[in-house]
Motif scaffolding. Structure first.
Motif, PDB file in Angstrom:
ATOM      1  N   ARG A  44       0.816  -1.215   0.000  1.00  0.00           N
ATOM      2  CA  ARG A  44       0.000   0.000   0.000  1.00  0.00           C
ATOM      3  C   ARG A  44       0.848   1.262   0.000  1.00  0.00           C
ATOM      4  O   ARG A  44       0.541   2.231  -0.688  1.00  0.00           O
ATOM      5  CB  ARG A  44      -0.912  -0.010   1.240  1.00  0.00           C
ATOM      6  N   ASP A  45       1.934   1.276   0.800  1.00  0.00           N
ATOM      7  CA  ASP A  45       2.650   2.518   1.067  1.00  0.00           C
ATOM      8  C   ASP A  45       3.958   2.668   0.295  1.00  0.00           C
ATOM      9  O   ASP A  45       4.519   3.766   0.266  1.00  0.00           O
ATOM     10  CB  ASP A  45       2.942   2.630   2.571  1.00  0.00           C
ATOM     11  N   GLY A  46       4.455   1.583  -0.290  1.00  0.00           N
ATOM     12  CA  GLY A  46       5.681   1.677  -1.075  1.00  0.00           C
ATOM     13  C   GLY A  46       6.843   2.234  -0.277  1.00  0.00           C
ATOM     14  O   GLY A  46       7.188   1.729   0.802  1.00  0.00           O
ATOM     15  N   ALA A  47       7.470   3.307  -0.765  1.00  0.00           N
ATOM     16  CA  ALA A  47       8.648   3.887  -0.121  1.00  0.00           C
ATOM     17  C   ALA A  47       8.335   4.468   1.255  1.00  0.00           C
ATOM     18  O   ALA A  47       9.236   4.680   2.067  1.00  0.00           O
ATOM     19  CB  ALA A  47       9.242   4.973  -1.019  1.00  0.00           C
ATOM     20  N   GLU A  48       7.058   4.715   1.531  1.00  0.00           N
ATOM     21  CA  GLU A  48       6.667   5.278   2.841  1.00  0.00           C
ATOM     22  C   GLU A  48       6.362   4.184   3.860  1.00  0.00           C
ATOM     23  O   GLU A  48       5.859   4.464   4.953  1.00  0.00           O
ATOM     24  CB  GLU A  48       5.406   6.146   2.659  1.00  0.00           C
ATOM     25  N   PHE A  49       6.658   2.939   3.512  1.00  0.00           N
ATOM     26  CA  PHE A  49       6.352   1.783   4.359  1.00  0.00           C
ATOM     27  C   PHE A  49       6.946   1.927   5.757  1.00  0.00           C
ATOM     28  O   PHE A  49       8.123   2.209   5.922  1.00  0.00           O
ATOM     29  CB  PHE A  49       6.887   0.513   3.684  1.00  0.00           C
ATOM     30  N   ARG A  50       6.076   1.756   6.764  1.00  0.00           N
ATOM     31  CA  ARG A  50       6.510   1.658   8.158  1.00  0.00           C
ATOM     32  C   ARG A  50       6.062   0.308   8.690  1.00  0.00           C
ATOM     33  O   ARG A  50       4.872  -0.008   8.656  1.00  0.00           O
ATOM     34  CB  ARG A  50       5.870   2.761   9.005  1.00  0.00           C
ATOM     35  N   PRO A  51       6.981  -0.520   9.176  1.00  0.00           N
ATOM     36  CA  PRO A  51       6.614  -1.883   9.556  1.00  0.00           C
ATOM     37  C   PRO A  51       5.720  -1.947  10.793  1.00  0.00           C
ATOM     38  O   PRO A  51       5.680  -1.015  11.600  1.00  0.00           O
ATOM     39  CB  PRO A  51       7.965  -2.555   9.815  1.00  0.00           C
ATOM     40  N   PHE A  52       5.026  -3.037  10.906  1.00  0.00           N
ATOM     41  CA  PHE A  52       4.255  -3.393  12.098  1.00  0.00           C
ATOM     42  C   PHE A  52       5.246  -3.772  13.196  1.00  0.00           C
ATOM     43  O   PHE A  52       6.150  -4.573  12.974  1.00  0.00           O
ATOM     44  CB  PHE A  52       3.339  -4.563  11.759  1.00  0.00           C
TER      45      PHE A  52
END
Length: 246
Positions: A44-52
């Motif tokens: 969903r977030d691509g380069a803005e990915f923040r992990p769980f």
């Protein structure tokens, strides 16, 4: 005054959570949730990915019914998804689909790695029953019966209130106290005569709001202060630390 079980006098029943209290499956649940949410967020977030994170698991997911955990975590990231239906496929971008994806991963991990019990917990439940106290297992998991059967632990509990029973009875899950209250009712015991055993913060909240006679926090991950803050009367690293039954 406490009894030899480490409980106040007047407690007639013990209500145990499953994952993290009786079985070593909390870590398996956490890993399945992380794999599920990280894959969703990365896509969903691509380069803005923040992990769980572990903190996300403890705050939004641990101890809650599956769909409630999905909703709570997504809300924390300001993400809205359609609810979907319980039979949504695991790749559906819905609350129910994400929950089903996690459950498929969980079952795969359980089949490949098996399930272990905490020996101290089993000894404690056996000691409780030997002294004539009633016992119940109270879990949000819909897989509770299968897990108990796989470790030959069904015999340890007079009553089972799990995700399946909660859905049938329309019982809201933890942090609401309804599933624990249902277990006490089915055992024929008033809440103030029952002790709750939980490792999740949501379970502590349920024990406190349900006005149970005693709430035991089980700290497997170093959250003793948080367990006390959410309503524990006592916190132990293992149920073997309660009383002199060892």
């Amino acid at each position: 005054m406490t009894t030899q079980l480490g409980l106040p006098a007047g407690i007639h029943a013990c209500l145990f959570d499953l994952d993290g209290v009786i079985t070593r499956t909390a870590v398996v649940h956490a890993a399945a949730w992380k794999e599920t949410f990280d894959a969703f967020l990365r896509q969903r977030d691509g380069a803005e990915f923040r992990p769980f994170t572990d903190g996300d698991y403890d705050t939004y997911v641990d101890g809650r019914p599956r769909a409630d955990g999905v909703r709570a975590f997504l809300a924390s990231r300001d993400i809205e998804l359609p609810e979907g239906t319980p039979d949504d496929p695991p790749d559906a971008a819905t609350v129910q689909g994400i929950g089903n994806r996690k459950n498929a991963l969980l079952l795969s991990r359980i089949r490949s790695d098996g399930v272990e019990v905490y020996p101290g917990s089993v000894r404690y439940v056996e000691a409780v029953r030997a002294l004539g106290l009633r016992t119940a297992i109270v879990s949000s998991s819909a897989n509770t019966a299968d897990v108990l059967r796989s470790v030959d632990a069904e015999r340890l509990f007079d009553v089972r209130i799990d995700g399946v029973v909660a859905r049938e009875r329309r019982l809201p899950g933890k942090p609401r106290p309804d599933t624990f209250l249902a277990a006490a009712h089915d055992l024929g015991v008033d809440p103030e005569r029952a002790a709750v055993f939980e490792d999740a913060l949501a379970g502590m909240d349920a024990g406190r709001s349900g006005r149970f006679g005693y709430v035991v926090g089980v700290d497997r991950v170093g959250q003793t202060d948080a367990l006390y803050a959410h309503g524990a009367d006592v916190v132990v690293a293992d149920l073997a630390d309660l009383g002199d039954h060892r």
